[in-house]
Design a protein around this motif. Structure first.
Motif, PDB file in Angstrom:
ATOM      1  N   ALA A   8       0.813  -1.212   0.000  1.00  0.00           N
ATOM      2  CA  ALA A   8       0.000   0.000   0.000  1.00  0.00           C
ATOM      3  C   ALA A   8       0.846   1.261   0.000  1.00  0.00           C
ATOM      4  CB  ALA A   8      -0.920   0.002   1.223  1.00  0.00           C
ATOM      5  N   VAL A   9       0.383   2.267  -0.735  1.00  0.00           N
ATOM      6  CA  VAL A   9       0.913   3.622  -0.631  1.00  0.00           C
ATOM      7  C   VAL A   9       0.024   4.323   0.378  1.00  0.00           C
ATOM      8  CG1 VAL A   9       1.383   5.782  -1.838  1.00  0.00           C
ATOM      9  CG2 VAL A   9       1.659   3.602  -3.031  1.00  0.00           C
ATOM     10  N   ARG A  10       0.510   4.491   1.600  1.00  0.00           N
ATOM     11  CA  ARG A  10      -0.320   5.015   2.687  1.00  0.00           C
ATOM     12  C   ARG A  10       0.349   6.204   3.345  1.00  0.00           C
ATOM     13  NH1 ARG A  10      -3.522   0.921   4.865  1.00  0.00           N
ATOM     14  NH2 ARG A  10      -4.372   2.487   6.285  1.00  0.00           N
ATOM     15  N   GLN A  11      -0.463   7.176   3.792  1.00  0.00           N
ATOM     16  CA  GLN A  11       0.077   8.364   4.433  1.00  0.00           C
ATOM     17  C   GLN A  11       0.889   7.992   5.662  1.00  0.00           C
ATOM     18  OE1 GLN A  11      -2.818  11.179   5.741  1.00  0.00           O
ATOM     19  NE2 GLN A  11      -1.331  12.820   6.021  1.00  0.00           N
ATOM     20  N   GLY A  12       2.082   8.586   5.763  1.00  0.00           N
ATOM     21  CA  GLY A  12       2.938   8.329   6.909  1.00  0.00           C
ATOM     22  C   GLY A  12       3.643   6.992   6.848  1.00  0.00           C
TER      23      GLY A  12
ATOM     24  N   GLY B  22       0.695  -1.794   4.752  1.00  0.00           N
ATOM     25  CA  GLY B  22      -0.476  -2.553   4.323  1.00  0.00           C
ATOM     26  C   GLY B  22      -0.117  -3.398   3.123  1.00  0.00           C
ATOM     27  N   VAL B  23      -0.557  -4.660   3.116  1.00  0.00           N
ATOM     28  CA  VAL B  23      -0.214  -5.582   2.032  1.00  0.00           C
ATOM     29  C   VAL B  23      -1.455  -6.366   1.605  1.00  0.00           C
ATOM     30  CG1 VAL B  23       1.172  -7.594   1.371  1.00  0.00           C
ATOM     31  CG2 VAL B  23       2.166  -5.832   2.857  1.00  0.00           C
ATOM     32  N   MET B  24      -1.618  -6.515   0.288  1.00  0.00           N
ATOM     33  CA  MET B  24      -2.626  -7.420  -0.261  1.00  0.00           C
ATOM     34  C   MET B  24      -1.907  -8.610  -0.886  1.00  0.00           C
ATOM     35  SD  MET B  24      -5.709  -5.160  -1.992  1.00  0.00           S
ATOM     36  CE  MET B  24      -4.763  -4.691  -3.440  1.00  0.00           C
ATOM     37  N   THR B  25      -2.357  -9.802  -0.536  1.00  0.00           N
ATOM     38  CA  THR B  25      -1.785 -11.032  -1.096  1.00  0.00           C
ATOM     39  C   THR B  25      -2.904 -11.827  -1.767  1.00  0.00           C
ATOM     40  OG1 THR B  25      -0.135 -11.124   0.681  1.00  0.00           O
ATOM     41  CG2 THR B  25      -0.509 -13.146  -0.588  1.00  0.00           C
ATOM     42  N   PHE B  26      -2.632 -12.270  -2.994  1.00  0.00           N
ATOM     43  CA  PHE B  26      -3.633 -13.015  -3.761  1.00  0.00           C
ATOM     44  C   PHE B  26      -3.173 -14.467  -3.931  1.00  0.00           C
ATOM     45  CE2 PHE B  26      -4.105  -8.596  -4.908  1.00  0.00           C
ATOM     46  CZ  PHE B  26      -5.485  -8.411  -4.896  1.00  0.00           C
TER      47      PHE B  26
ATOM     48  N   GLU C  65      -6.135 -11.636   0.775  1.00  0.00           N
ATOM     49  CA  GLU C  65      -5.860 -11.479   2.204  1.00  0.00           C
ATOM     50  C   GLU C  65      -5.177 -10.136   2.416  1.00  0.00           C
ATOM     51  OE1 GLU C  65      -4.541 -14.719   5.228  1.00  0.00           O
ATOM     52  OE2 GLU C  65      -2.690 -13.720   4.572  1.00  0.00           O
ATOM     53  N   MET C  66      -5.716  -9.319   3.310  1.00  0.00           N
ATOM     54  CA  MET C  66      -5.136  -8.020   3.612  1.00  0.00           C
ATOM     55  C   MET C  66      -4.500  -8.058   4.994  1.00  0.00           C
ATOM     56  SD  MET C  66      -7.811  -5.184   2.189  1.00  0.00           S
ATOM     57  CE  MET C  66      -6.567  -3.915   2.425  1.00  0.00           C
ATOM     58  N   THR C  67      -3.260  -7.586   5.069  1.00  0.00           N
ATOM     59  CA  THR C  67      -2.568  -7.532   6.351  1.00  0.00           C
ATOM     60  C   THR C  67      -2.083  -6.115   6.622  1.00  0.00           C
ATOM     61  OG1 THR C  67      -0.433  -8.120   5.353  1.00  0.00           O
ATOM     62  CG2 THR C  67      -1.790  -9.932   6.206  1.00  0.00           C
ATOM     63  N   GLN C  68      -1.965  -5.796   7.893  1.00  0.00           N
ATOM     64  CA  GLN C  68      -1.396  -4.520   8.319  1.00  0.00           C
ATOM     65  C   GLN C  68      -0.394  -4.833   9.419  1.00  0.00           C
ATOM     66  OE1 GLN C  68      -3.769  -1.312  10.352  1.00  0.00           O
ATOM     67  NE2 GLN C  68      -3.407  -0.302   8.392  1.00  0.00           N
ATOM     68  N   TYR C  69       0.859  -4.466   9.169  1.00  0.00           N
ATOM     69  CA  TYR C  69       1.953  -4.814  10.084  1.00  0.00           C
ATOM     70  C   TYR C  69       1.949  -6.310  10.418  1.00  0.00           C
ATOM     71  CZ  TYR C  69       2.388   0.213  10.630  1.00  0.00           C
ATOM     72  OH  TYR C  69       2.545   1.553  10.380  1.00  0.00           O
ATOM     73  N   GLY C  70       1.660  -7.117   9.403  1.00  0.00           N
ATOM     74  CA  GLY C  70       1.706  -8.570   9.553  1.00  0.00           C
ATOM     75  C   GLY C  70       0.454  -9.198  10.119  1.00  0.00           C
ATOM     76  N   GLN C  71      -0.497  -8.404  10.563  1.00  0.00           N
ATOM     77  CA  GLN C  71      -1.735  -8.928  11.143  1.00  0.00           C
ATOM     78  C   GLN C  71      -2.847  -8.917  10.091  1.00  0.00           C
ATOM     79  OE1 GLN C  71      -1.898 -10.142  14.402  1.00  0.00           O
ATOM     80  NE2 GLN C  71       0.321  -9.779  14.315  1.00  0.00           N
TER      81      GLN C  71
END
Length: 473
Positions: free
Chosen positions: A436-440, A444-448, A459-465
């Motif tokens: 993800a291109v995210r502010q600050g 964020g990651v999308m895996t297909f 599957e969407m993860t944020q900081y590995g969660q």
């Protein structure tokens, strides 16, 4: 030649060569980092990094003006956003030095209109322990209906007339609040009988030769055009075109109508001027050691919680060192100023793009010659047809009434839901993962994954969660 002298000379040459090689490698790695971030739309701005009194790296990437295609450089002027607060905090310390103010003074001594906030001290404003409401809340909502520019006095009049009460008892809680520094700016003007800009110029900016630092409200003064000035940009929806927030293509008028409010933001500067500022603070050029200690003191609330916020600085301390600085986000500017005494290192990153990042950990990793981590992964080339293969609607596995909607745009995947228009952009880091291109710089990651039955799993993860999953039939 004497053999001992030959050995010493050889060792000195080798040591110098190694040090030069390491320095050159550090510069290359830092430039590679910011070039990559710029290319993948995660940085547009100026950066300056220094250690032990020497500048290691300074440069600019991206455009300061999208229309004229002028490029950012080390002399480009940026809105500092909340990084402005440290100047206000130090200005209060200078008034205290001159005997014009006491930190324990009640704010109603200087702003009698706010009798409903009686009991709040100057200290409470400085350290965000006041309990005063955030003006970016209800005031903002009500004011935007007026369709005119607000000033500090408008904020004061609003709270005086509404008779709002404090949200908590002063000193009982630490809660960051922009209103605190709006009121501090007004107090400075009333005590000094000067405009804030004039006071800052006389007491801080002129002595430190910060010639490209000042308060600037470009909407309030549309005829005052600055050379080498960076406009703050954000993306137009469903496009990679950049525009200012008040552009009709964006239509966000918040910053426009609040452009006359100062203290919480609105100081503009360059990375080179900010470096002068940091040097003056750390070297006691502007403040005595006693004053520095007061400005950077970590205090406690009445319920014994640490307040790691000084006079406009976020502060961290351990036994042998101190680090301080601030972050800022306003009107599509994204800023970061930080100093660490442990390695005498200054990092200044000023973005004029809402989704810009300040890769603090990565910068330190490079300077300390540590191996690469995955904090900022480079964009890889993936065939357009392969990326488009992931486009579609993914039914949420926890809530079947909600859909994750994935579309394609110029080599990126765009994420929205059928409930919310997020307009989040993801670039490929492999054939099946997208960052993800995210502010600050929020991770964020999308895996297909293509499943055995032919369906596609997201599957969407944020900081590995894992924060979301979906299936496309």
């Amino acid at each position: 030649m004497n053999f001992k002298k030959l050995v010493v000379t050889t060792l000195l040459f080798l040591t110098t060569s190694i040090c030069f090689g390491q320095k050159n490698n550090t510069i290359k790695r830092l430039d590679s980092l910011f070039t990559s971030l710029s290319e993948q739309n995660q940085f547009s701005g100026s950066v300056l990094i220094a250690e032990k009194g020497k500048i290691i790296y300074k440069d600019g990437k991206g455009y300061s003006n999208e229309k004229t295609k002028e490029r950012n450089n080390s002399k480009t002027i940026f809105e500092l956003a909340s990084c402005s607060k440290q100047f206000i905090g130090v200005a209060i310390a200078l008034l205290h030095r001159d005997g014009k103010i006491k930190y324990t003074d009640d704010i109603t001594v200087y702003i009698p209109e706010l009798s409903n906030f009686k009991g709040v001290k100057i200290y409470d404003l400085l350290r965000h322990t006041s309990g005063i409401p955030e003006f970016l809340g209800k005031f903002r909502e009500d004011w935007l209906l007026n369709k005119k520019m607000a000033t500090n006095q408008d904020v004061i009049n609003y709270y005086a007339q509404s008779k709002d009460t404090l949200e908590f008892k002063p000193t009982s809680t630490h809660q960051y609040c922009n209103t605190n520094y709006v009121l501090l700016a007004t107090i400075i003007e009333r005590i000094s009988n000067q405009k804030l800009q004039d006071f800052l110029f006389k007491k801080i900016l002129k002595p430190l030769k910060m010639e490209r630092t000042f308060i600037y409200n470009r909407r309030e003064n549309p005829k005052k055009k600055l050379k080498n000035y960076a406009f703050g940009y954000t993306w137009v929806k469903n496009s990679f075109e950049k525009a200012t927030e008040d552009d009709p293509k964006i239509g966000n008028m918040t910053a426009y109508y609040l452009d006359g409010i100062i203290g919480n933001a609105k100081i503009n500067s360059t990375v080179e001027d900010i470096y002068k500022w940091i040097n003056a603070i750390k070297n006691n050029t502007l403040l005595s050691q006693k004053e520095f200690n007061e400005v950077m003191e970590i205090t406690k609330t009445t319920d014994n919680q640490d307040v790691t916020y000084g006079f406009g600085f976020e502060v961290r301390k351990n036994k042998n060192s101190i680090s301080y600085g601030h972050t800022g986000s306003w009107d599509s500017y994204c800023t970061f100023i930080h100093y660490n005494s442990a390695n005498d290192r200054t990092i200044i990153v000023l973005n004029n793009f809402r989704n810009g990042v300040y890769p603090y950990e990565k910068i330190n990793e490079i300077i300390d010659n540590k191996p690469n981590t995955k904090e900022f992964i480079k964009k890889v080339n993936v065939d357009e047809s392969e990326i488009k293969n992931y486009v579609g609607d993914y039914v949420d596995q926890k809530n079947s009434s909600e859909k994750h909607i994935i579309t394609y745009l110029n080599g990126y995947l765009i994420y929205n839901t059928d409930k919310e228009n997020w307009d989040m952009r993801f670039f490929p880091t492999s054939s099946s993962t997208f960052q993800a291109v995210r502010q600050g710089g929020t991770d964020g990651v999308m895996t297909f994954t293509k499943l055995s039955d032919g369906t596609m799993k997201l599957e969407m993860t944020q900081y590995g969660q894992v924060i979301g999953k979906g299936i496309r039939n």
